[in-house]
Design an enzyme around this catalytic site. Sequence first.
Site, short mmCIF file in Angstrom:
data_model
loop_
_atom_site.label_atom_id
_atom_site.label_comp_id
_atom_site.label_asym_id
_atom_site.label_seq_id
_atom_site.Cartn_x
_atom_site.Cartn_y
_atom_site.Cartn_z
N SER A 85 7.68 3.19 -5.70
CA SER A 85 7.73 3.31 -7.16
C SER A 85 6.32 3.47 -7.74
CB SER A 85 8.40 2.07 -7.77
OG SER A 85 7.69 0.90 -7.40
N GLU A 86 5.29 3.19 -6.93
CA GLU A 86 3.92 3.33 -7.39
C GLU A 86 3.38 4.75 -7.20
OE1 GLU A 86 1.66 0.16 -5.60
OE2 GLU A 86 2.25 -1.19 -7.22
N HIS A 120 -4.68 -6.42 -8.38
CA HIS A 120 -3.69 -5.56 -7.72
C HIS A 120 -4.24 -4.73 -6.58
CE1 HIS A 120 0.05 -3.40 -7.34
NE2 HIS A 120 -0.52 -2.23 -7.60
N HIS A 177 -3.91 3.88 -1.77
CA HIS A 177 -3.84 2.61 -2.52
C HIS A 177 -3.68 1.49 -1.50
CE1 HIS A 177 -2.79 -0.69 -5.04
NE2 HIS A 177 -1.50 -0.68 -4.70
N HIS A 234 -4.92 -3.04 -0.68
CA HIS A 234 -5.31 -4.32 -1.25
C HIS A 234 -6.44 -4.93 -0.42
CE1 HIS A 234 -0.81 -4.67 -2.64
NE2 HIS A 234 -1.48 -3.75 -3.31
N THR A 248 8.72 3.59 0.69
CA THR A 248 8.76 2.21 0.26
C THR A 248 9.42 1.36 1.34
OG1 THR A 248 9.40 0.72 -1.55
CG2 THR A 248 11.01 2.40 -0.91
N GLY A 249 9.03 0.09 1.41
CA GLY A 249 9.70 -0.84 2.32
C GLY A 249 9.36 -0.67 3.78
N GLY A 259 0.79 -1.22 0.00
CA GLY A 259 0.00 0.00 0.00
C GLY A 259 0.82 1.27 0.00
N ASN A 260 0.17 2.38 -0.31
CA ASN A 260 0.81 3.69 -0.25
C ASN A 260 -0.24 4.78 -0.15
OD1 ASN A 260 0.39 3.66 -3.39
ND2 ASN A 260 1.94 2.10 -3.01
#
Length: 270
Positions: free
Chosen positions: A76-77, A159, A96, A98, A46-47, A30-31
Amino acid sequence: MAQSSFEIKKEICDIGKRIYDHGFVAANDGNISVKVGPNEFYCTPTGVSKGYMTPDMIIKVDGKGNKIDGKLNPSSEIKMHMRVYQERPDVNAVVHAHPPVATAFTVAGVELDQYILPEAILTIGNVPTCDYGMPSTMEIPDSLMPYIQKHDAFLLKNHGALTVGNTLLRACFTMEEVEFNAKINLYARQIGVGKNANIEEISCHELERLMELRKKMGLPGKHPGCKSCPNKGTPNCKCADGKCSCGDHGSSDDAVVAEITRKVLAALGR
């Protein structure tokens, strides 16, 4: 009163924990991003698990996703977030995640486009499924383009989901609404096994009544479409001559209505 930089970063962390606790993301998935200026955005790194972020981890990026400030690196998204901000000036936040049930619909190739809950019709409408795209590439931002002007929630095939809002809390609530609607749809299908298993959508007549309610709430709108309505092609259909045409969303009138609705929702803080 405008939020301070620390308050915005803390809210991002709070929303990250919320979607993590809800099971909408696992591990480092997610982000989240928030617009803070014409060319400045805060975003998650990230991460890092969204359930364990601290304000000092939040990064500032420009409109192209390039890091301006922060000790970690952006996802990167971030590309799909930037595409939303470019195309939708009314949007101030993007989430974002899931969500499992909603994501499962995309994996099963089942559209989440049925009108089954009045609350969903009044808030998110139907939720389009975007074509599959390779993560971290421009394929996902490009997949949003057919729907980005008319929707605030999008399923990303195999996704997850993407939701937007004029505030971060609104974008988060929209994500919750998407998953809740997907759960009700799933439960109805499971309960209906052996009983024809058809999903009973809200009829054209009731959709019209909901549109009247939207007007009373100050939210202009019209019949959202009923491509699989049980009244389609019958005298009970509210479309001209009983021929259902309200599933066609390509007219300029629809675009105007969508734009007005977004502005009113923004003014109401929704």
